[in-house]
Design a protein around this motif. Sequence first.
Motif, PDB file in Angstrom:
ATOM      1  N   ALA A 159       1.035   4.127  -2.836  1.00  9.39           N
ATOM      2  CA  ALA A 159       0.731   5.546  -2.616  1.00  9.39           C
ATOM      3  C   ALA A 159       1.867   6.429  -3.148  1.00  9.39           C
ATOM      4  O   ALA A 159       1.618   7.471  -3.757  1.00  9.39           O
ATOM      5  CB  ALA A 159       0.503   5.819  -1.133  1.00  9.39           C
ATOM      6  N   HIS A 160       3.108   6.006  -2.922  1.00  8.07           N
ATOM      7  CA  HIS A 160       4.222   6.796  -3.460  1.00  8.07           C
ATOM      8  C   HIS A 160       4.139   6.871  -4.975  1.00  8.07           C
ATOM      9  O   HIS A 160       4.383   7.916  -5.573  1.00  8.07           O
ATOM     10  CB  HIS A 160       5.564   6.188  -3.051  1.00  8.07           C
ATOM     11  CG  HIS A 160       5.964   6.572  -1.662  1.00  8.07           C
ATOM     12  ND1 HIS A 160       7.076   6.073  -1.050  1.00  8.07           N
ATOM     13  CD2 HIS A 160       5.400   7.407  -0.775  1.00  8.07           C
ATOM     14  CE1 HIS A 160       7.174   6.587   0.158  1.00  8.07           C
ATOM     15  NE2 HIS A 160       6.167   7.390   0.351  1.00  8.07           N
ATOM     16  N   TYR A 196       0.833  -1.207   0.000  1.00  8.75           N
ATOM     17  CA  TYR A 196       0.000   0.000   0.000  1.00  8.75           C
ATOM     18  C   TYR A 196       0.868   1.258   0.000  1.00  8.75           C
ATOM     19  O   TYR A 196       0.598   2.225  -0.712  1.00  8.75           O
ATOM     20  CB  TYR A 196      -0.915   0.031   1.232  1.00  8.75           C
ATOM     21  CG  TYR A 196      -2.011  -1.005   1.237  1.00  8.75           C
ATOM     22  CD1 TYR A 196      -2.689  -1.340   0.067  1.00  8.75           C
ATOM     23  CD2 TYR A 196      -2.377  -1.637   2.419  1.00  8.75           C
ATOM     24  CE1 TYR A 196      -3.705  -2.289   0.083  1.00  8.75           C
ATOM     25  CE2 TYR A 196      -3.402  -2.584   2.448  1.00  8.75           C
ATOM     26  CZ  TYR A 196      -4.055  -2.909   1.271  1.00  8.75           C
ATOM     27  OH  TYR A 196      -5.059  -3.842   1.291  1.00  8.75           O
ATOM     28  N   PRO A 248       2.360  16.315  -1.308  1.00 14.36           N
ATOM     29  CA  PRO A 248       2.427  14.868  -1.129  1.00 14.36           C
ATOM     30  C   PRO A 248       1.011  14.302  -0.980  1.00 14.36           C
ATOM     31  O   PRO A 248       0.128  14.960  -0.437  1.00 14.36           O
ATOM     32  CB  PRO A 248       3.226  14.687   0.164  1.00 14.36           C
ATOM     33  CG  PRO A 248       3.427  16.024   0.741  1.00 14.36           C
ATOM     34  CD  PRO A 248       3.067  17.055  -0.264  1.00 14.36           C
ATOM     35  N   ILE A 249       0.850  13.108  -1.469  1.00 16.51           N
ATOM     36  CA  ILE A 249      -0.492  12.517  -1.565  1.00 16.51           C
ATOM     37  C   ILE A 249      -1.178  12.437  -0.195  1.00 16.51           C
ATOM     38  O   ILE A 249      -0.555  12.077   0.805  1.00 16.51           O
ATOM     39  CB  ILE A 249      -0.414  11.143  -2.268  1.00 16.51           C
ATOM     40  CG1 ILE A 249      -1.800  10.641  -2.650  1.00 16.51           C
ATOM     41  CG2 ILE A 249       0.344  10.114  -1.428  1.00 16.51           C
ATOM     42  CD1 ILE A 249      -1.771   9.522  -3.690  1.00 16.51           C
ATOM     43  N   THR A 250      -2.463  12.796  -0.172  1.00 15.70           N
ATOM     44  CA  THR A 250      -3.229  12.783   1.081  1.00 15.70           C
ATOM     45  C   THR A 250      -4.361  11.758   0.993  1.00 15.70           C
ATOM     46  O   THR A 250      -4.600  11.162  -0.058  1.00 15.70           O
ATOM     47  CB  THR A 250      -3.867  14.159   1.382  1.00 15.70           C
ATOM     48  OG1 THR A 250      -4.958  14.364   0.473  1.00 15.70           O
ATOM     49  CG2 THR A 250      -2.882  15.293   1.234  1.00 15.70           C
ATOM     50  N   ALA A 251      -5.081  11.627   2.091  1.00 15.65           N
ATOM     51  CA  ALA A 251      -6.179  10.657   2.162  1.00 15.65           C
ATOM     52  C   ALA A 251      -7.255  10.947   1.120  1.00 15.65           C
ATOM     53  O   ALA A 251      -7.932  10.038   0.651  1.00 15.65           O
ATOM     54  CB  ALA A 251      -6.793  10.675   3.563  1.00 15.65           C
ATOM     55  N   LEU A 252      -7.405  12.219   0.754  1.00 16.54           N
ATOM     56  CA  LEU A 252      -8.440  12.555  -0.229  1.00 16.54           C
ATOM     57  C   LEU A 252      -8.021  12.205  -1.650  1.00 16.54           C
ATOM     58  O   LEU A 252      -8.856  12.130  -2.543  1.00 16.54           O
ATOM     59  CB  LEU A 252      -8.780  14.050  -0.153  1.00 16.54           C
ATOM     60  CG  LEU A 252      -9.727  14.469   0.966  1.00 16.54           C
ATOM     61  CD1 LEU A 252      -9.868  15.988   0.990  1.00 16.54           C
ATOM     62  CD2 LEU A 252     -11.096  13.832   0.796  1.00 16.54           C
ATOM     63  N   ASN A 253      -6.725  12.047  -1.882  1.00 15.13           N
ATOM     64  CA  ASN A 253      -6.252  11.738  -3.225  1.00 15.13           C
ATOM     65  C   ASN A 253      -6.112  10.236  -3.465  1.00 15.13           C
ATOM     66  O   ASN A 253      -5.884   9.801  -4.587  1.00 15.13           O
ATOM     67  CB  ASN A 253      -4.877  12.370  -3.495  1.00 15.13           C
ATOM     68  CG  ASN A 253      -4.788  13.817  -3.087  1.00 15.13           C
ATOM     69  OD1 ASN A 253      -4.208  14.152  -2.076  1.00 15.13           O
ATOM     70  ND2 ASN A 253      -5.387  14.673  -3.883  1.00 15.13           N
ATOM     71  N   MET A 254      -6.180   9.483  -2.385  1.00 22.05           N
ATOM     72  CA  MET A 254      -5.794   8.079  -2.466  1.00 22.05           C
ATOM     73  C   MET A 254      -7.009   7.197  -2.734  1.00 22.05           C
ATOM     74  O   MET A 254      -7.960   7.199  -1.951  1.00 22.05           O
ATOM     75  CB  MET A 254      -5.127   7.708  -1.132  1.00 22.05           C
ATOM     76  CG  MET A 254      -4.414   6.400  -1.123  1.00 22.05           C
ATOM     77  SD  MET A 254      -3.051   6.312  -2.288  1.00 22.05           S
ATOM     78  CE  MET A 254      -2.874   4.529  -2.355  1.00 22.05           C
ATOM     79  N   PRO A 255      -7.007   6.443  -3.825  1.00 26.27           N
ATOM     80  CA  PRO A 255      -8.146   5.547  -4.073  1.00 26.27           C
ATOM     81  C   PRO A 255      -8.086   4.337  -3.158  1.00 26.27           C
ATOM     82  O   PRO A 255      -7.066   4.085  -2.508  1.00 26.27           O
ATOM     83  CB  PRO A 255      -7.928   5.111  -5.523  1.00 26.27           C
ATOM     84  CG  PRO A 255      -6.446   5.168  -5.715  1.00 26.27           C
ATOM     85  CD  PRO A 255      -5.965   6.315  -4.853  1.00 26.27           C
ATOM     86  N   LYS A 256      -9.172   3.599  -3.130  1.00 31.42           N
ATOM     87  CA  LYS A 256      -9.165   2.330  -2.401  1.00 31.42           C
ATOM     88  C   LYS A 256      -8.366   1.334  -3.243  1.00 31.42           C
ATOM     89  O   LYS A 256      -8.552   1.240  -4.449  1.00 31.42           O
ATOM     90  CB  LYS A 256     -10.601   1.850  -2.236  1.00 31.42           C
ATOM     91  CG  LYS A 256     -10.715   0.626  -1.354  1.00 31.42           C
ATOM     92  CD  LYS A 256     -12.181   0.289  -1.120  1.00 31.42           C
ATOM     93  CE  LYS A 256     -12.390  -1.081  -0.528  1.00 31.42           C
ATOM     94  NZ  LYS A 256     -11.275  -1.764   0.092  1.00 31.42           N
ATOM     95  N   ILE A 257      -7.472   0.607  -2.593  1.00 34.31           N
ATOM     96  CA  ILE A 257      -6.623  -0.341  -3.310  1.00 34.31           C
ATOM     97  C   ILE A 257      -7.118  -1.759  -3.052  1.00 34.31           C
ATOM     98  O   ILE A 257      -7.261  -2.177  -1.902  1.00 34.31           O
ATOM     99  CB  ILE A 257      -5.152  -0.239  -2.829  1.00 34.31           C
ATOM    100  CG1 ILE A 257      -4.634   1.197  -2.928  1.00 34.31           C
ATOM    101  CG2 ILE A 257      -4.248  -1.208  -3.604  1.00 34.31           C
ATOM    102  CD1 ILE A 257      -4.573   1.752  -4.315  1.00 34.31           C
TER     103      ILE A 257
END
Lengths: 278, 162, 820
Positions: free
Chosen positions: C704-705, C700, C733-742
């Motif tokens: 995200a990186h 994960y 840097p990527i935040t919780a709002l940018n991160m899709p469900k993996i």
Amino acid sequence: MLAQIGDEAKLLAGGQSLIPLMKLHFANPGHLVDLNFIPEISYIKEEDGALGFGALARHAEIENSATAAKLPIIHDCAAGIADVQVRNRGTIGGSIAEADPSGDWATVLLTQAAEVRCLSPKGERAVSLNQFITDAYTTVLAHDELVSEITVKIPPKGTGAAYLAFKRAAPVYPTASAAVSVAMEGDVCKEADIALGCVGLIAIKATAAEAALRGQRLTDKSIAAAAEAARAAADPQSDMRGSAGYKRALVVALVKRVIEIAARRARGEQVEVSHIYA
Amino acid sequence: MPENIEKISVKLNVNGKTYVRNLEPRLLLVEFLREELDLTGTHVGCDTTYCGACTVLMNGAAVKSCTVFAVQADGAEILTVEGLEKDGQLHPIQKAFGDSYGLQCGYCTPGLLISTYELLSHNKQPSDKQIRKAIAGNTCRCTGYQNIFKAIQLAAQNRTRT
Amino acid sequence: MANKFGGEEKKWVGKALPRKEEDRLLRGRGRFADDIKLRDMAYLRFVRSPYAHARIISIDTSAAEALAGVVCTLTGKEIVPQTQPFIEIGPDSKVRDYPFAVSKVRYQGEPVAAVVAESASIADDAAELVRVEYEALEPVMDAEQALQDNSILHEEAGTNKIWHGVFEYGDVEKDFQDAAFVVRIDRLHFHRFSSTPLENNVVIGEWNLKDDRIYYSCNNSFPSFAIQFLSAHLNVHIDRIRVQTSDIGGSFGIKITNYPQMAVVALASKKAGGRPVKWVETRSEHMTSSAHGNERTFRDTRVALDKNGLITAITSRHIDDCGAYPRYEPLGCVIWSQVFPGVYRFKNARIDFTQTVTNKCPVGPNRGYSRMQHLWFLERVIDICAHELGIPADEMRMRNYIRPEEFPYTTPNGCVYDSGNYPGMLELAKQLIGWDAWKKKQAEAQKQGRLIGIGIGTTLDSGTNNFGQSQIVNPGAPFSGNSQGANCKLDIYGEVVVAVGSCPQGQGHETTAAQVVADVLNISPDLITVRTGFDTERNVHTGFSGTYASQFAVSGLSAVHGAAQKLKTEMKRLAAFVLESEEDDVEFGVGAQGPELRAKRTGKSINYWGLANIVNVNSAVLPVEMYDITLNCRYIWRAPFKVPDKQRKYGNLTLTYASQLHIAVIEVDRETFIPTILDYVAVDDCGTVINPPIVEGQVYGATAHGIGAALLENCAYDAVGNMLTSTFSDYTPITALNMPKIKYGHIQTPSPHSYSGAKGMGEGGAAPIHTISAALQDALFSNGIIIEDSFNNADSLFRALVGKEICQAERLVKLERRAS
């Protein structure tokens, strides 16, 4: 006290912009006057057909206020500023007085009948929002004057307004944003106010875009015409958030979407708005 | 920098303990917590109010303690990560983060625990979207957030069950 | 938990054991470098260059020194006579690298001076008082331009070129003559980004003038490399340098290259009379002057394919931009060749590889180091060829993948891929994402004018380097192989204590090491203490110790396993003597007296305290022939490598090859141009898994990186070398709002090259970068778009689709169909 210290003083409201600037040594005020110990100016009230926000009303308080919810566009704005932690500290008065070209409140309030009450030892005056901010980071405030309240008239029924921004991440300013208020009579738009954020030195009132809607039925065509007029009104700079060309394109997309939401709200629909994140 | 800065007397409560101190006005709350009180669980990760590693609870509200002057906390009640456990027992939120592998290096964790604490204090069953919004101001570089989402859901479930 | 007595079984390895690290970190009791405060500690702040390229005319530190509370200042001129330039890894390098700019600055943010003061805020104020006069020089911001040598960064070197070499295998030109199709790609570009650990660099250093030793507490992530550089630089015997790390708030390779700052801190401490000096990097400093990942440009690529779309040969010219100083480079000029053909079967290729300096922040080995650039290039080649030839992306891969039955597979350059099953991973990933359903949705959406793309990214995470590859870049380099040390002991009261030469940053080493030892001794992991962090004085490090390059599960745990085995053998011998039994009769387990050894025949037993007691404090009972038993067992694990053939650039460069297969579904909004990930799956194969949730967490995190790098994170500079993303607020840097469900899946193809079947993992080869490029191209190919850059945000897609400034297929790609 401000009169005594002179113009080396800065006022500290929520501090969510000023403190980071001080940490990066971009601001180094000789004196800092903390307003946070004046509890009387953090109210949110409804009075004489208007909402009144004490200058120190925090974004989060506005976000969660049933009174403020009467104007959904106010909620759109408050709930979308930065992140929880910043909204818990940042204030509407501080944001307006800072006049950051990327700030959210000025863009939203330009579409509303909004006034800024300014207080100094000499007395109080009310300045309409479109005259309050004169340039980037510049307002009509004298050095011994501070913002005490922002008032927003509650528009008559049949008016709807909304605010939408595109943000790369929550804690940063939007790439572009748009606020729209429309007064509808059936399908026809009687009055329109359109403001654009982050695409100029100050929030831009897109008057040609408003004119494109005024007296028109809201159709894909009239909405597109307004959006195009907004594109022409935008005057963005290229930066890390996007190129000027892209920001103009974004303005078109945002304005279209916000007009539609505002119109639905004018018809009495409940529409939840959430900013768009990359 | 102006010379002879006058120190300001501050009285505040941190994790249930009252402190009275004379502080330089420019001292940040996070510096006060870390340097003066040795509460080093609260971290610093950036200098533009982005990352939220410094998040603490101030009068019940999550704030970034790098963006509050310590003197502004005069009279305030502060809760830091060190104040979450009770009698040596982990707080249910801490436990949920552990059970869900919601941390790796652990640097962002204290801030995230506090943001979660605030979220669950007013929202017993947050939706996925509400969780994301609640921690949008907390950067984590290790977990890709997936297990943090799980941890917050688990914490909420455990809470409603008890 | 009471174990049954018995032999060694895998009871704990493979289990989802909760992490031992958790408790202190959750309570806010972690010990990060910045948490450490020493008596009489002073604080250091750097003065940094606002220019990207400029001559230093003068530095005036007098105003800073006059400020009350300032201890001393330090400049480049002052340190030159006391130090040697840092070791250069490249051959015959004339680059002179000091931790301060001496006569000129070569990137924005380069340190020109330092101030040491009684408090951090005084140091801050004093740094502002240092006056530096510069004469601006022409900055070189583009790698290809740099190679023209019009403006030279290191005059002593006479050129900006750092390294050049040709990697050629097989009969390349013949394949081009025989090809059914030739695809030419003019230019591809892999952007600069950094995985920016949340904890910045921190160094506390004390040059103790009483014992003339240097003591460091810091968060360097490859300390045994750092001390080799520091010892030579500071002219100090390496044993006089002690480095300790404790909890580290992420590194992702970036903290390998903070040794220049470690040098400054030591020199500053010396000048301050031996007081400990602390330097805590700010985030802005980290962004401008810590380390970025390598930027790479791929020019003039030619791909030969047969009539079925099987790639037979590739030629290309790669130009790597290492920023202002090589530091860890030019190792990256060979590291990429660990994955020379990626996951593909082509045998013949010629890659002309050049590295150059530019006026940007020096690079460091960022997660996926040097391989991800090359793997992205190969995945671009696959997808561009697939689109040009009209072959579906999944089909194109199935035709070109190395097949499961071909393992162990020897690559054209002699690397041995230990195991893998790429078609199996593709199949699983397609299942998890619902490939057919998405294909249908994509077709429907297309009819409505929506832009949806589905992309595949296959990648390799090569772990446990053969450092002999350094000899391919520099035949005189004295490194080869790889090793790691560990110690396993019964302490005086019988506690099991393990130490390893790694310095973890959240990878759960304390936990997995305990799992391994628990299986060897047949006890529960909570009875095992694993020392955390790195310490030169523990004497368990080798020259390669640290935490980097996806190897702990192999090198670290093999060392731990070896040490535990040694301890076990000693314990058995001793117990057999005490219990008057045979070694074969002694079994391990937990009994009434806690962990103990028992003679099966007699049922007599002795616990760990009893054994430790005899060796440590009751040794008169020990017979002389058992004096070699210490119950304190150090083991050095060595990877079974040979020195590669330097001439042919041929040999096995890595021990294990974990693999990842990702699929992304992305929609590009027609009006806002924002790319939104609609669905995402990550399938991982790292062989035998030691602790499944830890592996899942690493996947994960790496994902995200990669997503952040592909869509949000770009270390951008303007034309004159100002860094445009010098804060988190600019870099986002990527935040919780940018991160899709993996969606996560995994297969296990055990490695024959490690004792447990595990493969090193954690870097994920930046799989999402390839995957997202592929998905975007899939969404936009019908609009004439080829994805040419690894970084694509809404703005780039606007410039591609509307501005037609970039990504134009007709400009970038030429397909030649040969008569068959």
